[in-house]
Scaffold this motif. Structure first.
Motif, PDB file in Angstrom:
ATOM      1  N   THR A   9      -7.430  -0.005  -2.630  1.00 38.31           N
ATOM      2  CA  THR A   9      -6.243  -0.835  -2.440  1.00 38.31           C
ATOM      3  C   THR A   9      -5.260  -0.659  -3.586  1.00 38.31           C
ATOM      4  N   VAL A  10      -5.778  -0.683  -4.830  1.00 39.39           N
ATOM      5  CA  VAL A  10      -4.917  -0.506  -5.995  1.00 39.39           C
ATOM      6  C   VAL A  10      -4.276   0.876  -5.985  1.00 39.39           C
ATOM      7  N   ALA A  11      -5.073   1.893  -5.631  1.00 36.50           N
ATOM      8  CA  ALA A  11      -4.562   3.260  -5.631  1.00 36.50           C
ATOM      9  C   ALA A  11      -3.443   3.436  -4.623  1.00 36.50           C
ATOM     10  N   VAL A  12      -3.591   2.803  -3.471  1.00 31.21           N
ATOM     11  CA  VAL A  12      -2.557   2.909  -2.453  1.00 31.21           C
ATOM     12  C   VAL A  12      -1.371   2.028  -2.795  1.00 31.21           C
ATOM     13  N   VAL A  17       4.385   0.363  -4.246  1.00 33.12           N
ATOM     14  CA  VAL A  17       5.256  -0.553  -4.991  1.00 33.12           C
ATOM     15  C   VAL A  17       6.354   0.215  -5.697  1.00 33.12           C
ATOM     16  N   ALA A  18       5.997   1.380  -6.247  1.00 29.49           N
ATOM     17  CA  ALA A  18       6.987   2.179  -6.952  1.00 29.49           C
ATOM     18  C   ALA A  18       8.009   2.776  -6.000  1.00 29.49           C
ATOM     19  N   GLY A  28       2.793  -3.116   4.123  1.00 26.21           N
ATOM     20  CA  GLY A  28       2.048  -1.886   4.374  1.00 26.21           C
ATOM     21  C   GLY A  28       0.572  -2.037   4.051  1.00 26.21           C
ATOM     22  N   ILE A  29       0.269  -2.603   2.897  1.00 24.47           N
ATOM     23  CA  ILE A  29      -1.131  -2.818   2.511  1.00 24.47           C
ATOM     24  C   ILE A  29      -1.798  -3.827   3.437  1.00 24.47           C
TER      25      ILE A  29
END
Length: 287
Positions: A9-12, A17-18, A28-29
């Motif tokens: 989740t963090v990787a995606v 976000v950027a 999206g998440i």
């Protein structure tokens, strides 16, 4: 140690976000995270006025039978930003709990100032009263809910009868809502939105506390430094002192945005926003 799913989740999330807006990334998440299945969008862009910002969308559980309770959700954004396209995660979460969910846009500062955004909220509710039965909603069981500036709009519509919709609202849920926030900071968002009001007290939901107000659930994070928790506490006290029904729930360590993020699937561990609000609404709206 973070789980494999959390790391994914963090990787995606980080590049999303950027690359795009914060809410676009969250949607999206949210869509990639399992859960909240069985909901559908029934309407996208129904007009409740002539301005392009006076449109709404409707979400509901798939395969629902009979008339369901209705939640009209107003997003926040300091009365000067936001759009319903960023809040699908909130509508889907509530629809999955058994509601027909209406998500309106409304006109923003600087296009308009007080009281136009509240009038737009009232116009959306009048559209709901006239049309929601065609979309599986019960026009006799309508609640309002909102975050931040959206909660301010929702509370005014529920408490202040001059907008012509209060008597049709059966419950209200406020997420970090500004309810008692005078004096305005000079040049701040509230001043820009409502500093033109002839009587600033008329902009404050607490001014319209009443015995026969619809039941209120006021949720707030105790770490909120944008809209201080005292807003919810003071409004609840004002209503209950008159004999009305209002309750406050404070979430430890939760800030202004965290209470909203907790409606999304990836961040529900932040606070019980969804469970507390949906349980309150089901209990209050179910005949």
């Amino acid at each position: 140690m973070m789980s494999r799913r959390s790391l994914l989740t963090v990787a995606v999330l980080s590049p999303l976000v950027a690359a795009c807006s914060r809410l676009g990334a969250l949607n999206g998440i949210n869509n990639l995270t399992p859960g909240d299945g069985g909901v559908k969008q029934l309407v996208d862009g129904a007009a409740f006025g002539s301005d392009p910002r006076q449109t709404l969308e409707i979400w509901a559980p798939k395969g629902a039978t009979g008339k369901l309770p209705v939640v009209v959700f107003f997003y926040g954004g300091s009365w000067n930003s936001g759009g319903r396209d960023g809040y699908g995660f909130a509508a889907k979460a509530l629809a999955a709990r058994g509601f027909v969910v209406v998500l309106p846009d409304y006109r923003l500062v600087p296009q308009v100032r007080w009281p136009t955004f509240v009038e737009d909220g009232a116009a959306a509710l009048k559209w709901v009263a006239a049309n929601i039965a065609k979309h599986g909603g019960d026009p006799g069981q309508v609640a309002v809910m909102g975050h931040s500036a959206g909660a301010h709009i929702a509370l005014l519509l529920a408490l202040d009868r001059r907008w012509g919709v209060a008597d049709g609202i059966k419950a209200a849920v406020s997420l970090a809502g500004p309810a008692d926030f005078l004096p305005f900071v000079a040049g701040g968002a509230a001043d820009a939105a409502m500093g033109n009001a002839g009587d600033l007290v008329q902009t404050q939901p607490i001014h319209f506390a009443r015995l026969d107000a619809p039941p209120l659930l006021l949720l707030h994070g105790d770490a909120d430094t944008t809209v201080l928790p005292r807003n919810s506490l003071r409004l609840a006290n004002a209503v209950t002192d008159l004999g009305g029904r209002a309750e406050v729930r404070l979430y430890a360590g939760v800030g202004h945005i965290g209470i909203l993020l907790a409606l999304s699937k990836p961040f529900r561990s932040k606070a019980n926003t969804l469970t507390d609000s949906s349980n309150f609404l089901l209990k209050t709206l179910t005949p």
